[in-house]
Design a protein around this motif. Sequence first.
Motif, mmCIF file in Angstrom:
data_model
loop_
_atom_site.group_PDB
_atom_site.id
_atom_site.type_symbol
_atom_site.label_atom_id
_atom_site.label_comp_id
_atom_site.label_asym_id
_atom_site.label_seq_id
_atom_site.Cartn_x
_atom_site.Cartn_y
_atom_site.Cartn_z
ATOM 1 N N ALA A 92 89.150 -12.595 34.128
ATOM 2 C CA ALA A 92 88.327 -11.313 34.477
ATOM 3 C C ALA A 92 87.896 -10.989 33.004
ATOM 4 O O ALA A 92 86.616 -10.379 32.852
ATOM 5 C CB ALA A 92 89.309 -10.439 35.165
ATOM 6 N N ALA A 93 88.800 -10.642 32.187
ATOM 7 C CA ALA A 93 88.600 -10.208 30.760
ATOM 8 C C ALA A 93 87.287 -11.049 30.038
ATOM 9 O O ALA A 93 86.400 -10.378 29.570
ATOM 10 C CB ALA A 93 89.525 -10.154 29.708
ATOM 11 N N VAL A 94 87.447 -12.491 30.370
ATOM 12 C CA VAL A 94 86.358 -13.196 29.479
ATOM 13 C C VAL A 94 85.021 -12.909 30.421
ATOM 14 O O VAL A 94 83.987 -12.699 29.447
ATOM 15 C CB VAL A 94 86.566 -14.619 29.990
ATOM 16 C CG1 VAL A 94 85.532 -15.768 29.439
ATOM 17 C CG2 VAL A 94 87.747 -14.992 28.978
ATOM 18 N N LEU B 260 84.579 -1.756 24.340
ATOM 19 C CA LEU B 260 85.648 -2.995 23.926
ATOM 20 C C LEU B 260 87.145 -2.576 24.390
ATOM 21 O O LEU B 260 87.756 -3.503 24.587
ATOM 22 C CB LEU B 260 85.604 -2.834 22.415
ATOM 23 C CG LEU B 260 84.244 -3.063 21.851
ATOM 24 C CD1 LEU B 260 84.123 -3.041 20.270
ATOM 25 C CD2 LEU B 260 83.895 -4.601 22.112
ATOM 26 N N TYR C 6 87.524 -4.139 27.898
ATOM 27 C CA TYR C 6 87.542 -5.670 27.788
ATOM 28 C C TYR C 6 89.161 -5.999 27.557
ATOM 29 O O TYR C 6 89.899 -6.985 28.401
ATOM 30 C CB TYR C 6 86.677 -6.009 26.913
ATOM 31 C CG TYR C 6 85.382 -6.077 27.030
ATOM 32 C CD1 TYR C 6 84.750 -5.813 28.163
ATOM 33 C CD2 TYR C 6 84.596 -5.964 25.708
ATOM 34 C CE1 TYR C 6 83.462 -5.612 28.250
ATOM 35 C CE2 TYR C 6 82.965 -5.721 25.782
ATOM 36 C CZ TYR C 6 82.663 -5.452 27.071
ATOM 37 O OH TYR C 6 81.261 -5.244 27.068
ATOM 38 N N LEU C 7 89.714 -5.487 26.800
ATOM 39 C CA LEU C 7 91.025 -5.860 26.300
ATOM 40 C C LEU C 7 92.059 -5.321 27.498
ATOM 41 O O LEU C 7 92.994 -6.109 27.722
ATOM 42 C CB LEU C 7 91.548 -5.279 24.989
ATOM 43 C CG LEU C 7 90.804 -5.572 23.842
ATOM 44 C CD1 LEU C 7 91.119 -4.846 22.425
ATOM 45 C CD2 LEU C 7 91.127 -6.936 23.603
ATOM 46 N N PHE D 261 83.687 -9.448 29.247
ATOM 47 C CA PHE D 261 83.441 -9.349 27.978
ATOM 48 C C PHE D 261 81.865 -9.960 27.779
ATOM 49 O O PHE D 261 81.204 -9.490 27.167
ATOM 50 C CB PHE D 261 84.523 -10.016 27.116
ATOM 51 C CG PHE D 261 84.149 -10.367 25.586
ATOM 52 C CD1 PHE D 261 83.788 -9.238 24.924
ATOM 53 C CD2 PHE D 261 83.408 -11.581 25.189
ATOM 54 C CE1 PHE D 261 83.391 -9.243 23.583
ATOM 55 C CE2 PHE D 261 83.016 -11.711 23.997
ATOM 56 C CZ PHE D 261 82.837 -10.494 23.184
ATOM 57 N N GLN E 65 92.833 -12.941 32.500
ATOM 58 C CA GLN E 65 92.394 -13.272 31.211
ATOM 59 C C GLN E 65 90.843 -13.715 31.730
ATOM 60 O O GLN E 65 90.027 -13.466 31.004
ATOM 61 C CB GLN E 65 93.151 -14.456 30.778
ATOM 62 C CG GLN E 65 94.263 -14.075 29.885
ATOM 63 C CD GLN E 65 95.133 -15.294 29.551
ATOM 64 O OE1 GLN E 65 94.745 -16.385 29.575
ATOM 65 N NE2 GLN E 65 96.083 -14.933 28.703
#
Lengths: 551, 99
Positions: free
Chosen positions: A215-217, A196, A199-200, A220, A213
């Motif tokens: 990449a994070a989505v 977690l 991801y952030l 996640f 962003q």
Amino acid sequence: MSTAAAVHSLWTTAAADPISKIDAPKIEYGQLAPTLIVVGAAVVGILVEAFVPRKSRYYAQMFVSVVAFAAAFAAVVALAANGYATTKAGIAAMGAIAVDGPALFLQGTILLTALVGLFTFAERRLDPEAHGNRVDSFAAQAASVPGSDSEKRAVKAGFTTTEVFPLLLFAVAGMLVFPAANDLLTLFVALEVLSLPLYLLCALARRKRLMSQEAAVKYFLLGAFASAFTLFGIALLYGYAGSMSYAAIAQVVDGTVPEVTPALADTMGNDALLLIGAALLVMGLLFKVGAVPFHMWTPDVYQGAPTPVTGFMAAATKVAAFGALLRILYVVLPGLRWDWRPVMWAVAIVTMVVGAIVAITQTDIKRLLAYSAISHAGFILAGVIAATPSGISSVLFYLAAYSFVTIGAFAVVTLVRDAGGEATHLSKWAGLGRRSPLVAAVFAVFLLAFAGIPLTSGFAGKFAVFKAAAEGGAVPLVVVGVIASAIAAFFYIRVIVLMFFSEPRPEGPTVAVPSPLTMTAIGVGVAVTVVLGVAPQYFLELAGDAGVFVR
Amino acid sequence: MNPVNYLYLAALLFTIGATGVLIRRNAIVVFMCVELMLNACNLAFVAFSRMHGNLDGQVIAFFTMVVAAAEVVVGLAIIVSLFRSRHSASVDDASLMKL
């Protein structure tokens, strides 16, 4: 009197009987110290965010994080020196955590990697000063929309996201538990605790925020998808064995369980539960290490995430996930090895070959390193497949060697910059060796280590892994591995040739002069690469001594 | 009722969730499908717990709920930040890094 006593017993019970049956859990705080220190520091980091004025947060966070990693590493060394890696290895925290050689070795590696990664996180001299404030690689304010007025205001006010330090600490805490987990519940919780925050962190880049962003989505959604599969695998294994503990499941798999209840006899006969459960669980771990066919997220996330995060993630996540994978395969499922070895053979071969071949076509240095990371996952899997003690020790050594090379290489990537931030397109790296010979030479050392050229740590690691695989009867795998290494060497050498033997472009990038923080990170990377390459014997023996799991 | 039936239900829910992740395009719906998968796992845990007559599975179900809640916090933060900068939560639109 007697009636009073009878009435009284309506709402109270005699203290002796039921309450005494519940024993307070026995927690070995000393043996869990490395993890506890890091978790505690992460909590302190949150409090720092809440109560320390914005100006001094960066220094306070740096202090807390450095002290935590150093103290936790000291605790690991103290535990190892007291024999917890060998003679006193055991299970702590009511069967939840194993304190043994591989766990301590990997925890030490993760903590050192995290300390070096922390230096790249804290670097503040690479980006030009924004409105007189020094800024790091992270967004001024993650909540503001890219390109909006609120983002401009945040940049002007000199905000920085110092939350990255507690996030890093939490991720490291999860990583410390992950390879040491001794029951499936702890494994799952550690998996989430490490994922977690990552991801952030992926979403927090200062430059190219849309990519960050995105990449994070991707990370996640795919990560949550993979952990759901892991969890279902855990559910099926629990259903098969009626227990979460690694040792108990291993007994049921081996058929040496002392006492068979009727329910257990029923589920034990159902091999589908075991096979599907084990497959799903291992799949989740293979996702985390980025093995083909579960590698789809790797290039995008490595490219989009802030480069310090990419370096840390590439190094430390791989160490933690391979540690957990080793423990699952060697402690829980050794009785199933005739089933998992052929599958892992296929995965290792595909991973090595796909990683090496697809990397050739890449034009972005971060994507190239991502595919290189994939092919390295394949090489490490070759050692995992050996299923011998030398398989464990070679994987431990490879992970230690690989993590420092990776973090150093990504630290170099942060230095090469143009007006848009980091210049990651390969064409911009042309002629870098003429403009900044030192940086190019350092990067060349890392690339040679990735390629596995002798006198670098990469060679020692690959040699150990392939030797273990060959001894374990996987000679064809070694042949494929050597061929894949040769293919991979081609594109590493191509980058070196590009840097040293082509003309620099007039509008090419500049090399930023970093603060001592990044210099230390790169210096440590080079030092470890050379030392482990020239004199690997001591560290190979250390990994060999550490290479016994407790069960 | 035979607890095995709950396992079939759990497997069915898990499959529906996994299929949803693969075919839906809205990041929020994809995320809801992941949550469905986690809940299917919970059902399997509780059913196995009943079959084996120990409480491990029920304890894990609680842990899974907490983990799912934490995942919602992180996941929605990421998805909302993506939505605010792109005015779209479609996972197909997020393709800046496609070769």
